[in-house]
Design an enzyme around this catalytic site. Structure first.
Site, short mmCIF file in Angstrom:
data_model
loop_
_atom_site.label_atom_id
_atom_site.label_comp_id
_atom_site.label_asym_id
_atom_site.label_seq_id
_atom_site.Cartn_x
_atom_site.Cartn_y
_atom_site.Cartn_z
N ASN A 13 41.95 49.42 46.98
CA ASN A 13 42.85 49.24 45.84
C ASN A 13 42.67 50.47 44.95
O ASN A 13 41.66 50.59 44.26
CB ASN A 13 42.47 47.96 45.09
CG ASN A 13 43.26 47.82 43.79
OD1 ASN A 13 44.28 48.49 43.60
ND2 ASN A 13 42.78 46.97 42.89
N TRP A 14 43.63 51.35 45.03
CA TRP A 14 43.48 52.62 44.28
C TRP A 14 43.72 52.44 42.78
O TRP A 14 43.49 53.35 42.00
CB TRP A 14 44.46 53.67 44.83
CG TRP A 14 44.15 54.17 46.21
CD1 TRP A 14 43.24 53.65 47.10
CD2 TRP A 14 44.73 55.31 46.86
NE1 TRP A 14 43.23 54.39 48.26
CE2 TRP A 14 44.14 55.40 48.15
CE3 TRP A 14 45.71 56.23 46.49
CZ2 TRP A 14 44.51 56.41 49.06
CZ3 TRP A 14 46.06 57.23 47.40
CH2 TRP A 14 45.46 57.32 48.67
N LYS A 15 44.23 51.27 42.39
CA LYS A 15 44.54 51.00 40.97
C LYS A 15 45.44 52.12 40.43
O LYS A 15 46.25 52.66 41.18
CB LYS A 15 43.26 50.84 40.14
CG LYS A 15 42.26 49.89 40.80
CD LYS A 15 41.19 49.45 39.86
CE LYS A 15 40.11 48.70 40.62
NZ LYS A 15 39.30 47.86 39.79
N HIS A 98 45.73 40.31 41.18
CA HIS A 98 44.46 40.97 40.89
C HIS A 98 44.02 40.60 39.47
O HIS A 98 44.85 40.42 38.58
CB HIS A 98 44.63 42.49 41.01
CG HIS A 98 43.33 43.22 40.96
ND1 HIS A 98 42.71 43.53 39.77
CD2 HIS A 98 42.53 43.68 41.94
CE1 HIS A 98 41.57 44.15 40.03
NE2 HIS A 98 41.44 44.27 41.34
N GLU A 100 42.90 42.24 37.11
CA GLU A 100 43.40 43.14 36.04
C GLU A 100 44.85 42.78 35.68
O GLU A 100 45.25 42.91 34.53
CB GLU A 100 43.27 44.61 36.49
CG GLU A 100 41.81 45.04 36.47
CD GLU A 100 41.47 46.14 37.45
OE1 GLU A 100 42.38 46.80 37.98
OE2 GLU A 100 40.26 46.32 37.71
N GLU A 170 37.29 37.74 44.39
CA GLU A 170 36.80 38.81 43.52
C GLU A 170 36.27 38.23 42.22
O GLU A 170 37.05 37.99 41.27
CB GLU A 170 37.94 39.79 43.20
CG GLU A 170 38.53 40.45 44.41
CD GLU A 170 39.07 41.84 44.08
OE1 GLU A 170 38.63 42.79 44.73
OE2 GLU A 170 39.88 41.97 43.15
N GLY A 176 34.50 46.52 39.14
CA GLY A 176 34.38 47.78 38.39
C GLY A 176 33.18 47.82 37.47
O GLY A 176 33.06 48.72 36.64
N SER A 216 32.70 45.70 43.30
CA SER A 216 31.65 46.72 43.43
C SER A 216 31.07 46.79 44.85
O SER A 216 29.86 46.98 45.02
CB SER A 216 30.55 46.49 42.39
OG SER A 216 31.12 46.54 41.08
N GLY A 237 37.72 48.79 45.20
CA GLY A 237 38.32 49.61 44.16
C GLY A 237 37.72 51.00 44.14
O GLY A 237 38.12 51.89 44.89
N GLY A 238 36.73 51.20 43.28
CA GLY A 238 36.14 52.53 43.05
C GLY A 238 35.79 53.28 44.33
O GLY A 238 36.12 54.46 44.48
C1 PEP Z 1 39.14 45.84 42.92
O1 PEP Z 1 39.79 46.60 42.26
O2 PEP Z 1 39.71 44.94 43.54
C2 PEP Z 1 37.68 46.01 42.99
C3 PEP Z 1 36.98 45.18 43.69
O3 PEP Z 1 37.17 47.08 42.28
P1 PEP Z 1 35.67 47.66 42.43
O4 PEP Z 1 35.38 47.79 43.90
O5 PEP Z 1 35.72 48.99 41.75
O6 PEP Z 1 34.76 46.69 41.77
#
Ligand code: PEP
Length: 255
Positions: A13-15, A98, A100, A170, A176, A216, A237-238
């Protein structure tokens, strides 16, 4: 073990990261790095990167996903993107609900449900996100929260359509933040999601459902999480923004 029957799916997920030219550069590194993956590899990119993503991923094993979709087919919904638009652009997957989106853009389980139905009807594969807040975990109501989300998010979706649904667990407190759920915590909730889905659709659908963990996930913790019976992949994500980290995660899921 039923895990072996399920597709392992690693989705980035590049956000709101990467302009189109930055996306092209990331694909140039990513494509060779994941070409021998033994799992499904998906990159969910910003809308403005879809064209370059589809172009770059053509003929590779990387699938292109979006990060949201509107539930109406067309009309006066300024700033929104429909499922048909995504399909015609070459998108195969879409993240829905998601945390966010829920936290900053007013998404509710009801809108998540409507978006999921619209996505599936258009032929997209939906990655439906669920997860509890830290306060909810501390109150001991994680399962109640997750059960409610799963039931509302999937309302009206048929057993046949469930073949195109992935659920991403999640925990909101792990996204994040650098805090990962322990493998045991993640497994407990992913196993519970499978139980809820079994209650709704029966065990054949539940056994075939891909459930991802997200929060994470990184090369240092992926092996332990992905070894769990009910964790079939990751929503990342990251670590999806670095070709080296993402390909290491894909390798973990391919073992
Ligand atoms: C996400 O954006 O779905 C996510 C899990 O982010 P991160 O891996 O950065 O926690």
């Amino acid at each position: 073990m039923n895990k072996k029957l399920r597709a392992a799916v690693m989705a980035g997920n590049w956000k709101m990261n990467k302009t189109a030219s930055e996306a092209a550069a990331l694909y140039d590194e990513l494509i060779p790095a994941v070409k021998d993956a033994g799992c499904t590899v998906v990159t969910c990119v910003p809308f403005t990167d879809i064209a370059v993503a589809v172009e770059k991923c053509r003929g590779t094993n990387i699938k292109v996903g979006a990060q949201n979709v509107h539930f109406e087919k067309s009309g006066a919904f300024t700033g929104e993107i429909s499922a048909d638009m995504l399909v015609e652009a070459g998108v195969e997957y879409v993240i829905i609900g998601h945390s966010e989106r829920r936290q900053y853009f007013g998404e509710t389980d009801e809108t998540v449900n409507k978006r999921t139905i619209a996505a599936l009807n258009a032929g997209l594969k939906a990655i439906v996100c669920v997860g509890e807040l830290l306060e909810e975990r501390e109150l001991g109501i994680t399962k109640e929260v997750i059960g409610r989300q799963v039931k509302i998010d999937l309302f009206g979706i048929s057993a046949e359509q469930m073949k195109n649904v992935i659920i991403a667990y999640e925990p909101v407190w792990a996204i994040g933040t650098g805090k990962t759920a322990t493998a045991a915590q993640a497994e407990e909730v992913c196993g519970y999601i499978r139980e809820v889905v079994a209650g709704l659709y029966g065990s054949a659908v539940a056994d075939g459902l891909t459930i991802q963990y997200g929060g994470s996930m990184k090369p240092a913790n992926a092996d332990e999480l992905l070894a769990m019976e009910n964790i079939d992949g990751g929503l990342i994500g990251g670590a999806a923004l670095k070709a080296g980290d993402f390909s290491a995660l894909v390798e973990s899921a391919s073992r």
